[in-house]
Design a protein around this motif. Sequence first.
Motif, PDB file in Angstrom:
ATOM      1  N   LEU A 241      19.450  56.374 -10.332  1.00  0.00           N
ATOM      2  CA  LEU A 241      19.544  56.055 -11.759  1.00  0.00           C
ATOM      3  C   LEU A 241      20.989  55.795 -12.188  1.00  0.00           C
ATOM      4  CD1 LEU A 241      16.926  58.443 -13.416  1.00  0.00           C
ATOM      5  CD2 LEU A 241      16.706  56.027 -12.822  1.00  0.00           C
ATOM      6  N   ARG A 242      21.926  56.499 -11.616  1.00  0.00           N
ATOM      7  CA  ARG A 242      23.331  56.243 -11.959  1.00  0.00           C
ATOM      8  C   ARG A 242      23.758  54.845 -11.506  1.00  0.00           C
ATOM      9  NH1 ARG A 242      23.940  61.713  -9.954  1.00  0.00           N
ATOM     10  NH2 ARG A 242      24.166  63.179 -11.699  1.00  0.00           N
ATOM     11  N   ARG A 243      23.338  54.461 -10.308  1.00  0.00           N
ATOM     12  CA  ARG A 243      23.662  53.127  -9.827  1.00  0.00           C
ATOM     13  C   ARG A 243      22.921  52.058 -10.643  1.00  0.00           C
ATOM     14  NH1 ARG A 243      26.979  49.303  -8.452  1.00  0.00           N
ATOM     15  NH2 ARG A 243      26.019  47.726  -7.079  1.00  0.00           N
ATOM     16  N   LEU A 244      21.687  52.336 -11.027  1.00  0.00           N
ATOM     17  CA  LEU A 244      20.938  51.402 -11.859  1.00  0.00           C
ATOM     18  C   LEU A 244      21.597  51.223 -13.217  1.00  0.00           C
ATOM     19  CD1 LEU A 244      18.465  49.595 -12.088  1.00  0.00           C
ATOM     20  CD2 LEU A 244      17.121  51.599 -12.755  1.00  0.00           C
ATOM     21  N   LEU A 245      22.168  52.302 -13.748  1.00  0.00           N
ATOM     22  CA  LEU A 245      22.921  52.193 -15.002  1.00  0.00           C
ATOM     23  C   LEU A 245      24.082  51.217 -14.864  1.00  0.00           C
ATOM     24  CD1 LEU A 245      23.327  55.737 -16.633  1.00  0.00           C
ATOM     25  CD2 LEU A 245      22.280  53.691 -17.623  1.00  0.00           C
ATOM     26  N   GLU A 246      24.817  51.308 -13.770  1.00  0.00           N
ATOM     27  CA  GLU A 246      25.941  50.401 -13.548  1.00  0.00           C
ATOM     28  C   GLU A 246      25.474  48.951 -13.485  1.00  0.00           C
ATOM     29  OE1 GLU A 246      27.874  51.629 -10.008  1.00  0.00           O
ATOM     30  OE2 GLU A 246      28.413  53.626 -10.739  1.00  0.00           O
ATOM     31  N   LEU A 247      24.383  48.721 -12.792  1.00  0.00           N
ATOM     32  CA  LEU A 247      23.873  47.356 -12.657  1.00  0.00           C
ATOM     33  C   LEU A 247      23.389  46.801 -13.997  1.00  0.00           C
ATOM     34  CD1 LEU A 247      21.888  47.886  -9.342  1.00  0.00           C
ATOM     35  CD2 LEU A 247      23.951  46.493  -9.606  1.00  0.00           C
ATOM     36  N   LEU A 248      22.714  47.643 -14.778  1.00  0.00           N
ATOM     37  CA  LEU A 248      22.205  47.190 -16.074  1.00  0.00           C
ATOM     38  C   LEU A 248      23.344  46.915 -17.055  1.00  0.00           C
ATOM     39  CD1 LEU A 248      19.103  49.536 -16.525  1.00  0.00           C
ATOM     40  CD2 LEU A 248      19.117  47.103 -15.934  1.00  0.00           C
ATOM     41  N   ARG A 249      24.379  47.743 -17.019  1.00  0.00           N
ATOM     42  CA  ARG A 249      25.534  47.494 -17.889  1.00  0.00           C
ATOM     43  C   ARG A 249      26.207  46.172 -17.527  1.00  0.00           C
ATOM     44  NH1 ARG A 249      26.865  53.300 -17.193  1.00  0.00           N
ATOM     45  NH2 ARG A 249      26.345  54.414 -19.115  1.00  0.00           N
ATOM     46  N   TYR A 250      26.296  45.884 -16.235  1.00  0.00           N
ATOM     47  CA  TYR A 250      26.881  44.607 -15.814  1.00  0.00           C
ATOM     48  C   TYR A 250      26.005  43.440 -16.291  1.00  0.00           C
ATOM     49  CZ  TYR A 250      28.557  40.810 -12.880  1.00  0.00           C
ATOM     50  OH  TYR A 250      29.039  39.600 -12.447  1.00  0.00           O
ATOM     51  N   ASP A 251      24.675  43.569 -16.124  1.00  0.00           N
ATOM     52  CA  ASP A 251      23.777  42.514 -16.583  1.00  0.00           C
ATOM     53  C   ASP A 251      23.859  42.336 -18.091  1.00  0.00           C
ATOM     54  OD1 ASP A 251      22.906  42.024 -14.032  1.00  0.00           O
ATOM     55  OD2 ASP A 251      21.147  43.328 -14.168  1.00  0.00           O
ATOM     56  N   LEU A 252      24.051  43.434 -18.815  1.00  0.00           N
ATOM     57  CA  LEU A 252      24.160  43.354 -20.268  1.00  0.00           C
ATOM     58  C   LEU A 252      25.417  42.584 -20.678  1.00  0.00           C
ATOM     59  CD1 LEU A 252      23.043  44.220 -23.016  1.00  0.00           C
ATOM     60  CD2 LEU A 252      24.317  46.345 -22.788  1.00  0.00           C
ATOM     61  N   ASP A 253      26.501  42.768 -19.927  1.00  0.00           N
ATOM     62  CA  ASP A 253      27.740  42.052 -20.228  1.00  0.00           C
ATOM     63  C   ASP A 253      27.709  40.603 -19.760  1.00  0.00           C
ATOM     64  OD1 ASP A 253      28.780  44.351 -21.354  1.00  0.00           O
ATOM     65  OD2 ASP A 253      29.723  45.021 -19.489  1.00  0.00           O
ATOM     66  N   HIS A 254      26.778  40.284 -18.874  1.00  0.00           N
ATOM     67  CA  HIS A 254      26.667  38.921 -18.336  1.00  0.00           C
ATOM     68  C   HIS A 254      25.214  38.472 -18.441  1.00  0.00           C
ATOM     69  CE1 HIS A 254      30.131  40.857 -16.383  1.00  0.00           C
ATOM     70  NE2 HIS A 254      30.687  39.659 -16.351  1.00  0.00           N
ATOM     71  N   LEU A 255      24.730  38.367 -19.677  1.00  0.00           N
ATOM     72  CA  LEU A 255      23.335  38.009 -19.895  1.00  0.00           C
ATOM     73  C   LEU A 255      23.035  36.624 -19.331  1.00  0.00           C
ATOM     74  CD1 LEU A 255      22.527  39.256 -23.515  1.00  0.00           C
ATOM     75  CD2 LEU A 255      21.609  40.124 -21.370  1.00  0.00           C
ATOM     76  N   ARG A 256      21.984  36.554 -18.510  1.00  0.00           N
ATOM     77  CA  ARG A 256      21.545  35.280 -17.969  1.00  0.00           C
ATOM     78  C   ARG A 256      20.538  34.644 -18.918  1.00  0.00           C
ATOM     79  NH1 ARG A 256      21.620  38.797 -13.569  1.00  0.00           N
ATOM     80  NH2 ARG A 256      19.462  39.372 -14.031  1.00  0.00           N
ATOM     81  N   PRO A 257      20.388  33.326 -18.867  1.00  0.00           N
ATOM     82  CA  PRO A 257      19.358  32.676 -19.694  1.00  0.00           C
ATOM     83  C   PRO A 257      17.982  33.211 -19.349  1.00  0.00           C
ATOM     84  CG  PRO A 257      20.869  31.050 -18.754  1.00  0.00           C
ATOM     85  CD  PRO A 257      21.183  32.354 -18.087  1.00  0.00           C
ATOM     86  N   ASP A 258      17.131  33.255 -20.347  1.00  0.00           N
ATOM     87  CA  ASP A 258      15.780  33.754 -20.142  1.00  0.00           C
ATOM     88  C   ASP A 258      15.012  32.772 -19.263  1.00  0.00           C
ATOM     89  OD1 ASP A 258      13.409  35.083 -20.321  1.00  0.00           O
ATOM     90  OD2 ASP A 258      12.894  34.339 -22.314  1.00  0.00           O
ATOM     91  N   ASP A 259      14.451  33.275 -18.167  1.00  0.00           N
ATOM     92  CA  ASP A 259      13.742  32.397 -17.234  1.00  0.00           C
ATOM     93  C   ASP A 259      12.535  31.735 -17.887  1.00  0.00           C
ATOM     94  OD1 ASP A 259      15.504  33.038 -15.166  1.00  0.00           O
ATOM     95  OD2 ASP A 259      14.376  34.843 -14.678  1.00  0.00           O
ATOM     96  N   ASP A 260      11.842  32.457 -18.768  1.00  0.00           N
ATOM     97  CA  ASP A 260      10.653  31.921 -19.420  1.00  0.00           C
ATOM     98  C   ASP A 260      10.958  31.271 -20.758  1.00  0.00           C
ATOM     99  OD1 ASP A 260       9.052  32.876 -17.336  1.00  0.00           O
ATOM    100  OD2 ASP A 260       8.993  34.867 -18.249  1.00  0.00           O
TER     101      ASP A 260
END
Length: 299
Positions: free
Chosen positions: A211-230
């Motif tokens: 969960l700690r590592r998942l937090l790091e990944l989600l924070r990175y994704d939040l700072d680098h939002l990708r376009p919505d695939d759908d």
Amino acid sequence: MRFTDLTDCVYVHGWKIVGCPECGKKYRNHVYGYVDVTGMLTWSDGYICDGLYTSWPSVTKCECGALFLKAKAHCVGYVPRVMPVPTGDEPQYEIPYFLMTEEAQAKYDEARGRKTPAGPWWKRLFRREPAVEYRPPTRPRPPERKKEERHWPQVPYMDRAEIEAEFARTTCFADPELETALRRDYWWSRNWKRRWPETQIPLDAMEQDNLRRLLELLRYDLDHLRPDDDDVDEAEQRASKFWLEIGEIQRELGLFDEALASFARVGDELRGRAAQLEWLATERQAQLVKLNLPARDEK
């Protein structure tokens, strides 16, 4: 973990033919047009389940041993599903037809290229005269599928044991998005023992590290939002989903103050879920819970 197979569900529009990024092996993957989630069960970690739909693991494993995301796999073709078409030239009449006036019946039949039976409607309805030849009712045929889709095996999915074994085996990820998906699948898999029956079981060391590592990944994704695939969610909606998941991870880790700060940043479209999790964080409760959401809550 029960992953419902919707192969014979009427909501399946067809199949995408996807290829493994490593060996190129082709698989078929369902394309759902609509899933009725009325009465679904939703847990605080985001896992949902009801009679026809269950959160599937997003990571799959090819026969060659490569992991890849089903939603991100390269699409090489599409096979539509063929719905049944009535056959035969016999007229099909229903009760509303017999309740029409004769003029309305004539127009109805003319539009469909068939002859209107003679006689008043009430006699035809109660079979006082053989105005309509009786034919035994025919059962509707089940939906037919194009045979082409059978040329490819269904995209494999991993059960709980396979997810946990792959998570323990994999130590290096070349794709952060793949790592995020596998860690989320592992989180849901390990929480299974806390769903049925609902039990308060403390996180072990491996779960906390995940969960700690998942937090790091989600924070990175939040700072680098990708376009919505759908192309469905706006940037604010996607950010709200990230904050909701980040807050729940913090709550399960016992970081209640950080969780409250994260839930406060969730937008109105997910406010119903965030409010319940905020209450749990305020009460310093870290256990997994089943959310109380109205039918057809946010998608």
